[in-house]
Design a protein around this motif. Structure first.
Motif, PDB file in Angstrom:
ATOM      1  N   LEU A  34      -1.498   0.419  -8.887  1.00 35.65           N
ATOM      2  CA  LEU A  34      -2.627   1.320  -8.652  1.00 35.65           C
ATOM      3  C   LEU A  34      -2.180   2.639  -8.027  1.00 35.65           C
ATOM      4  N   CYS A  35      -1.035   2.610  -7.321  1.00 33.76           N
ATOM      5  CA  CYS A  35      -0.580   3.813  -6.610  1.00 33.76           C
ATOM      6  C   CYS A  35       0.049   4.818  -7.545  1.00 33.76           C
ATOM      7  N   CYS A  36       0.739   4.340  -8.579  1.00 38.19           N
ATOM      8  CA  CYS A  36       1.561   5.245  -9.387  1.00 38.19           C
ATOM      9  C   CYS A  36       1.145   5.325 -10.838  1.00 38.19           C
ATOM     10  N   PHE A  68     -14.432   0.857  -0.068  1.00 41.18           N
ATOM     11  CA  PHE A  68     -13.928   0.548  -1.404  1.00 41.18           C
ATOM     12  C   PHE A  68     -14.720   1.370  -2.416  1.00 41.18           C
ATOM     13  N   SER A  69     -14.043   2.031  -3.351  1.00 38.01           N
ATOM     14  CA  SER A  69     -14.740   2.707  -4.447  1.00 38.01           C
ATOM     15  C   SER A  69     -13.745   3.005  -5.562  1.00 38.01           C
ATOM     16  N   ASP A  70     -14.192   2.847  -6.799  1.00 38.90           N
ATOM     17  CA  ASP A  70     -13.402   3.278  -7.954  1.00 38.90           C
ATOM     18  C   ASP A  70     -13.797   4.738  -8.186  1.00 38.90           C
ATOM     19  N   LEU A  71     -12.930   5.662  -7.817  1.00 40.77           N
ATOM     20  CA  LEU A  71     -13.255   7.096  -7.796  1.00 40.77           C
ATOM     21  C   LEU A  71     -14.610   7.306  -7.114  1.00 40.77           C
ATOM     22  N   PHE A  72     -15.618   7.837  -7.847  1.00 44.20           N
ATOM     23  CA  PHE A  72     -16.882   8.203  -7.207  1.00 44.20           C
ATOM     24  C   PHE A  72     -17.928   7.086  -7.275  1.00 44.20           C
ATOM     25  N   VAL A 102       0.861  -1.194   0.000  1.00 47.67           N
ATOM     26  CA  VAL A 102       0.000   0.000   0.000  1.00 47.67           C
ATOM     27  C   VAL A 102       0.893   1.239   0.000  1.00 47.67           C
ATOM     28  N   TYR A 103       0.482   2.276  -0.757  1.00 48.25           N
ATOM     29  CA  TYR A 103       1.291   3.502  -0.873  1.00 48.25           C
ATOM     30  C   TYR A 103       1.453   4.142   0.508  1.00 48.25           C
ATOM     31  N   GLY A 104       2.681   4.188   0.995  1.00 48.99           N
ATOM     32  CA  GLY A 104       2.952   4.735   2.331  1.00 48.99           C
ATOM     33  C   GLY A 104       3.156   6.243   2.264  1.00 48.99           C
ATOM     34  N   PRO A 105       2.992   6.942   3.393  1.00 43.95           N
ATOM     35  CA  PRO A 105       3.152   8.394   3.406  1.00 43.95           C
ATOM     36  C   PRO A 105       4.546   8.791   2.936  1.00 43.95           C
ATOM     37  N   ARG A 106       4.650   9.748   2.011  1.00 47.51           N
ATOM     38  CA  ARG A 106       5.945  10.255   1.546  1.00 47.51           C
ATOM     39  C   ARG A 106       5.832  11.717   1.149  1.00 47.51           C
ATOM     40  N   GLU A 107       6.853  12.235   0.391  1.00 46.36           N
ATOM     41  CA  GLU A 107       6.905  13.694   0.155  1.00 46.36           C
ATOM     42  C   GLU A 107       5.572  14.272  -0.297  1.00 46.36           C
ATOM     43  N   ASP A 108       4.946  13.599  -1.294  1.00 45.34           N
ATOM     44  CA  ASP A 108       3.709  14.184  -1.843  1.00 45.34           C
ATOM     45  C   ASP A 108       2.601  14.221  -0.786  1.00 45.34           C
ATOM     46  N   SER A 109       2.489  13.144   0.027  1.00 40.69           N
ATOM     47  CA  SER A 109       1.457  13.121   1.078  1.00 40.69           C
ATOM     48  C   SER A 109       1.682  14.282   2.055  1.00 40.69           C
ATOM     49  N   PHE A 110       2.942  14.470   2.479  1.00 43.40           N
ATOM     50  CA  PHE A 110       3.232  15.512   3.478  1.00 43.40           C
ATOM     51  C   PHE A 110       3.095  16.916   2.885  1.00 43.40           C
ATOM     52  N   LEU A 114     -14.347  14.363   1.518  1.00 41.39           N
ATOM     53  CA  LEU A 114     -14.126  13.093   0.820  1.00 41.39           C
ATOM     54  C   LEU A 114     -12.675  13.047   0.398  1.00 41.39           C
ATOM     55  N   GLU A 115     -11.966  11.960   0.768  1.00 38.75           N
ATOM     56  CA  GLU A 115     -10.642  11.752   0.180  1.00 38.75           C
ATOM     57  C   GLU A 115     -10.711  10.538  -0.733  1.00 38.75           C
ATOM     58  N   ILE A 116     -10.240  10.723  -1.967  1.00 41.20           N
ATOM     59  CA  ILE A 116     -10.199   9.603  -2.915  1.00 41.20           C
ATOM     60  C   ILE A 116      -8.773   9.096  -2.993  1.00 41.20           C
ATOM     61  N   GLY A 117      -8.590   7.804  -2.868  1.00 36.24           N
ATOM     62  CA  GLY A 117      -7.253   7.209  -2.928  1.00 36.24           C
ATOM     63  C   GLY A 117      -6.524   7.421  -1.609  1.00 36.24           C
ATOM     64  N   VAL A 118      -7.013   6.752  -0.550  1.00 36.06           N
ATOM     65  CA  VAL A 118      -6.523   7.058   0.806  1.00 36.06           C
ATOM     66  C   VAL A 118      -5.193   6.401   1.146  1.00 36.06           C
ATOM     67  N   GLY A 119      -4.828   5.302   0.451  1.00 36.00           N
ATOM     68  CA  GLY A 119      -3.598   4.588   0.832  1.00 36.00           C
ATOM     69  C   GLY A 119      -3.693   4.137   2.277  1.00 36.00           C
ATOM     70  N   THR A 120      -2.734   4.572   3.103  1.00 34.27           N
ATOM     71  CA  THR A 120      -2.746   4.189   4.528  1.00 34.27           C
ATOM     72  C   THR A 120      -3.804   4.942   5.330  1.00 34.27           C
ATOM     73  N   GLY A 121      -4.380   5.977   4.713  1.00 33.79           N
ATOM     74  CA  GLY A 121      -5.350   6.820   5.435  1.00 33.79           C
ATOM     75  C   GLY A 121      -4.692   8.027   6.072  1.00 33.79           C
ATOM     76  N   VAL A 122      -3.397   8.243   5.800  1.00 31.12           N
ATOM     77  CA  VAL A 122      -2.643   9.277   6.524  1.00 31.12           C
ATOM     78  C   VAL A 122      -3.271  10.661   6.376  1.00 31.12           C
ATOM     79  N   ILE A 123      -3.774  10.981   5.186  1.00 31.11           N
ATOM     80  CA  ILE A 123      -4.315  12.330   4.978  1.00 31.11           C
ATOM     81  C   ILE A 123      -5.677  12.466   5.657  1.00 31.11           C
ATOM     82  N   ALA A 124      -6.564  11.523   5.369  1.00 33.73           N
ATOM     83  CA  ALA A 124      -7.906  11.585   5.961  1.00 33.73           C
ATOM     84  C   ALA A 124      -7.823  11.606   7.489  1.00 33.73           C
TER      85      ALA A 124
HETATM   86  C1  LIG Z   1      -0.453   8.227  -4.694  1.00 33.81           C
HETATM   87  S1  LIG Z   1      -1.413   7.163  -3.680  1.00 33.81           S
HETATM   88  C2  LIG Z   1      -1.958   8.301  -2.425  1.00 33.81           C
HETATM   89  C3  LIG Z   1      -2.166   7.653  -1.070  1.00 33.81           C
HETATM   90  C4  LIG Z   1      -2.462   8.640   0.073  1.00 33.81           C
HETATM   91  N1  LIG Z   1      -3.576   9.484  -0.219  1.00 33.81           N
HETATM   92  C5  LIG Z   1      -1.245   9.495   0.346  1.00 33.81           C
HETATM   93  O1  LIG Z   1      -1.230  10.662  -0.078  1.00 33.81           O
HETATM   94  O2  LIG Z   1      -0.319   8.988   0.982  1.00 33.81           O
HETATM   95  C6  LIG Z   1      -2.835   6.931  -4.712  1.00 33.81           C
HETATM   96  C7  LIG Z   1      -3.926   6.042  -4.116  1.00 33.81           C
HETATM   97  O3  LIG Z   1      -5.051   6.079  -4.993  1.00 33.81           O
HETATM   98  C8  LIG Z   1      -5.608   4.783  -5.097  1.00 33.81           C
HETATM   99  N2  LIG Z   1      -6.342   4.746  -6.373  1.00 33.81           N
HETATM  100  C9  LIG Z   1      -5.833   4.585  -7.624  1.00 33.81           C
HETATM  101  N3  LIG Z   1      -6.824   4.614  -8.538  1.00 33.81           N
HETATM  102  C10 LIG Z   1      -7.978   4.810  -7.847  1.00 33.81           C
HETATM  103  C11 LIG Z   1      -9.351   4.911  -8.224  1.00 33.81           C
HETATM  104  N4  LIG Z   1      -9.730   4.835  -9.502  1.00 33.81           N
HETATM  105  N5  LIG Z   1     -10.292   5.086  -7.260  1.00 33.81           N
HETATM  106  C12 LIG Z   1      -9.918   5.148  -5.946  1.00 33.81           C
HETATM  107  N6  LIG Z   1      -8.630   5.049  -5.528  1.00 33.81           N
HETATM  108  C13 LIG Z   1      -7.679   4.892  -6.459  1.00 33.81           C
HETATM  109  C14 LIG Z   1      -4.418   3.847  -5.001  1.00 33.81           C
HETATM  110  O4  LIG Z   1      -4.799   2.540  -4.605  1.00 33.81           O
HETATM  111  C15 LIG Z   1      -3.564   4.581  -3.960  1.00 33.81           C
HETATM  112  O5  LIG Z   1      -3.856   4.144  -2.659  1.00 33.81           O
END
Ligand SMILES: C[S@@+](CC[C@H](N)C(=O)[O-])C[C@H]1O[C@@H](n2cnc3c(N)ncnc32)[C@H](O)[C@@H]1O
Length: 294
Positions: free
Chosen positions: A114-116, A83-87, A10-18, A34-44
């Motif tokens: 999925l992360c990158c 779980f959701s694909d975007l909206f 799972v995408y861990g917190p890094r420069e872009d998150s911070f 609403l946060e889309i793409g939460v990864g670890t949940g660090v932002i939410a």
């Molecule tokens: C760059 S990471 C960001 C993670 C976290 N928000 C952070 O800033 O550390 C992108 C996240 O978006 C999720 N993601 C990718 N495509 C997505 C989609 N279509 N709908 C929801 N989440 C998606 C990935 O699984 C991943 O966890």
């Protein structure tokens, strides 16, 4: 200080998150987020205390499970991860919408990541987000998008401005091989011309829509926001108006939707909103606008 458990999958917190979190620290935030793409949940989880409710979604079930675990570890109870694909599974509208998307152009380096992986030009998730976010953003709401120069920040700004969105670059951060930026996006400040439009208590919503459209060209979302109802209700009103004005002295005129990607102009014979371009499959379609002409 929160304790965030990570997982190599799972995408861990890094420069872009911070960077995103630091930028949001200077913003006035409240209401429902609403946060889309939460990864670890660090932002939410870090923003939870500034909202009464946060909904966090991810397309990766492992991310959803880890984010839930992190909420529990930190006893954060007003954030709900799904779980959701975007909206696709997101209910209602939000005062704040946040996205740190996958934005790397695919070059074989991150296959199926999925992360990158942001598709060939890095914009797959960004463009899909931009085509729909306004439906989920409250009228006075703000969307925050983290973008990288790898996926053409200026293109996003140009596209949003062409649709009259208010788009501000809040911060930029140069990194070794890219530049990051956080954009704040708001609905256009739609001003209703009202020289002839006057709301009377006895008016039905449909009569009121006709009055508004005599002086304003509006799309269904703007009307939905004005009447605090759904787009579906407004589209059904518009279809009714279109039929009932036939053979009268007024007519509902529809400015046809246009595909932002290839420029294809739709030809519609009723009030409806296409979701995909039949030419290039893009979902970024400028919605139709409506006017009533005497
Ligand atoms: C760059 S990471 C960001 C993670 C976290 N928000 C952070 O800033 O550390 C992108 C996240 O978006 C999720 N993601 C990718 N495509 C997505 C989609 N279509 N709908 C929801 N989440 C998606 C990935 O699984 C991943 O966890």
């Amino acid at each position: 200080m929160l304790t965030i458990t990570t997982d190599p999958e799972v995408y861990g917190p890094r420069e872009d998150s911070f960077f995103l979190l630091d930028t949001l620290a200077h913003e006035q935030l409240s209401g429902r987020a609403l946060e889309i793409g939460v990864g670890t949940g660090v932002i939410a989880l870090n923003l939870a205390h500034r909202f009464h409710e946060v909904v966090g979604v991810d397309i990766d079930p492992r991310a959803v499970a880890l984010a839930r675990e992190n909420a529990e570890t930190n006893s954060v109870t007003n954030v709900h991860f799904y779980f959701s694909d975007l909206f696709s599974s997101v209910p209602g509208t939000f005062d704040v919408i946040i996205l740190n998307p996958p934005y790397c152009p695919s070059d074989g380096l991150f296959p199926q990541d999925l992360c990158c992986d942001g598709g060939p030009d890095g914009r797959k998730t960004i463009d899909a987000f931009l085509s729909r976010f306004s439906e989920f953003l409250a009228p006075e709401g703000k969307a925050y998008l983290l973008q990288s120069s790898l996926s053409d920040i200026e293109k996003t700004i140009t596209l949003l401005k062409a649709r009259d969105f208010d788009c501000t670059v809040l911060a930029r951060m140069p990194l070794f091989f890219e530049e990051l930026a956080v954009l704040r996006i708001q609905h256009p400040g739609f001003k209703i011309h009202a020289s002839r439009y006057e709301r009377r208590n006895c008016m039905t919503r449909r009569e009121e829509i006709i009055q508004l459209l005599l002086e304003n060209e509006m799309n269904s979302l703007e009307l939905a926001h004005h009447f605090k109802t759904t787009k579906k209700t407004i589209l059904s009103d518009l279809e009714h108006i279109r039929r009932s004005l036939r053979n009268k002295h007024e007519e509902l005129v529809v400015k046809m939707p246009v595909c932002n990607h290839c420029g294809y102009t739709f030809t519609l014979t009723s009030v409806k909103e296409p979701s995909k371009c039949p030419h290039c499959n893009s979902e970024w379609i400028d919605p139709p606008t409506y006017r009533v002409v005497p």
